[in-house]
Design a protein around this motif. Structure first.
Motif, mmCIF file in Angstrom:
data_model
loop_
_atom_site.group_PDB
_atom_site.id
_atom_site.type_symbol
_atom_site.label_atom_id
_atom_site.label_comp_id
_atom_site.label_asym_id
_atom_site.label_seq_id
_atom_site.Cartn_x
_atom_site.Cartn_y
_atom_site.Cartn_z
ATOM 1 N N ALA A 118 0.452 -1.326 0.161
ATOM 2 C CA ALA A 118 0.031 0.269 -0.559
ATOM 3 C C ALA A 118 0.948 1.222 -0.221
ATOM 4 O O ALA A 118 1.656 1.257 0.737
ATOM 5 N N SER A 119 0.494 2.078 -0.881
ATOM 6 C CA SER A 119 1.146 3.079 -0.962
ATOM 7 C C SER A 119 -0.011 4.681 -0.952
ATOM 8 O O SER A 119 -0.368 4.433 -1.531
ATOM 9 N N THR A 129 -3.777 2.855 -3.824
ATOM 10 C CA THR A 129 -2.704 1.894 -3.917
ATOM 11 C C THR A 129 -3.985 1.330 -5.216
ATOM 12 O O THR A 129 -3.153 -0.124 -5.836
ATOM 13 N N ARG A 161 4.625 3.372 3.310
ATOM 14 C CA ARG A 161 4.537 2.105 2.821
ATOM 15 C C ARG A 161 3.596 1.507 4.005
ATOM 16 O O ARG A 161 4.191 1.581 5.272
ATOM 17 N N ARG A 185 2.237 -1.339 -8.566
ATOM 18 C CA ARG A 185 1.406 0.225 -8.587
ATOM 19 C C ARG A 185 1.775 1.003 -9.799
ATOM 20 O O ARG A 185 1.037 1.079 -10.368
#
Length: 340
Positions: A87-88, A127, A106, A291
């Motif tokens: 996840a970013s 994300t 992250r 991503r």
């Protein structure tokens, strides 16, 4: 809701846990429509990595958004989405520079656990990618692969500078290595050599674009690649295992001035400065910035150009997660899809 929990080496259970909900305004919650077991999940399953008893498992996912936080703007409840295993935020300098897996904010989805009926997705706007339409059952498999193994294999080929006129060597015939073959082919590689002893994986490698199968490993593989390339070695090499042997096999198979993309989660890898200095290679890898690639990969999947979900050779319901882990651990399956 049901979720896959690890309690110790070999001890995988499906248990009732508290329903995932939005915790932060940048979160979303998805109803997971497909998840899977990753090769990296096998390290704790085998007891070769620290096991946090009671931890949820899984980091690959496709689903339908069921809830969003107050600050989520790019997706809506009801959207079909796929996301990266990291996840970013999408906004920090590292994300903007194209390395979302290195995001300053992250969160690894393995810490959330997506082998479940629902999953909370941190940093949803940075994300998740909205799918152009609800996927068919066949497309669902392919999009699920994009969440990690396809994106990781694609990054490995890209990091190794695979492209027109290049000879690519791939160390590792798991789902990531096979995806790297597909990525190298799509990027225009002229010749792709993969190390594999498994007939089923050899057949899939050829279907994905491999031109040569080498059954030798270690120095014998490297020597064979050097011999096959007129004494030079591969222009581009992918390391998709994470072991010390695999990394050194990859280094020795790469020609001087060549590039090595390493994406196998490192376990016991030791690199010697003198060896790297003499090898004169470009070394790049780590957690793949999936991503960055997802929009392009989704487009290629929906157009029918690539079929990365062919790596899934077994599909099981979530309740049979233990059987899924065992099948991959015993190399009876390349990759197992779980359907909640």
């Amino acid at each position: 809701m049901r979720a896959v929990i690890i309690h110790g080496p070999g001890d995988i259970r499906v248990e009732e846990v508290e329903q995932d909900t939005v915790e932060n305004p940048t979160d979303a919650v998805i109803e997971v429509k497909a998840a899977c077991v990753c090769g990296s999940d096998l390290w704790p399953f085998r007891g070769l990595e620290k096991v946090d008893a009671g931890a949820r498992m899984g980091h690959e996912y496709v689903g339908v958004v069921s809830e969003i936080g107050a600050e989520v703007k790019n997706i809506a409840v009801g959207d079909w989405v796929v996301g990266s295993f990291v996840a970013s935020c999408g906004n920090c300098e590292i994300c903007v520079d194209g390395d979302p897996s290195g995001c300053i904010n992250r969160e690894f989805m393995g810490g959330v656990g997506t082998q479940a009926e629902y999953a909370r997705i941190p940093w949803a706007d940075g994300t998740l990618v909205k799918l152009p339409a609800a996927p068919t059952p066949e497309q669902l498999r392919h999009v699920l692969a994009a969440s990690d193994v396809l994106g990781t294999g694609w990054f490995a080929a890209d990091a190794a500078a695979a492209g027109p006129g290049k000879i690519v060597a791939v160390v590792g015939d798991g789902a990531v290595g096979l995806s790297a073959v597909l990525g190298a082919k799509a990027l225009g590689a002229e010749r792709i050599i993969i190390s594999s002893r498994n007939p089923q994986r050899q057949a899939l490698a050829k279907a994905f674009g491999a031109t040569d199968i080498v059954e030798e490993r270690g120095d014998e593989f490297a020597d064979k690649v050097v011999e096959m390339t007129g004494g030079y070695g591969a222009h581009s090499t992918v390391e998709a295992v994470g072991s010390n042997e695999a990394m050194h096999q990859a280094i020795r198979a790469t020609r001087r001035g060549g590039s090595l993309g390493f994406v196998g989660v490192s376990h016991g890898v030791e690199l010697r400065g003198a060896e790297l200095f003499g090898a004169l290679i470009h070394l790049h890898g780590g957690p793949a910035p999936v991503r960055r690639y997802l929009p392009e990969l989704v487009d290629r999947i929906y157009s029918g150009e690539i079929t990365p979900g062919d790596v899934f050779d077994l599909t099981l319901p979530l309740d049979q997660a233990l059987e899924a882990y065992q099948a991959m651990d015993e190399r009876k399956a390349i990759k197992v899809m779980l359907t909640p």
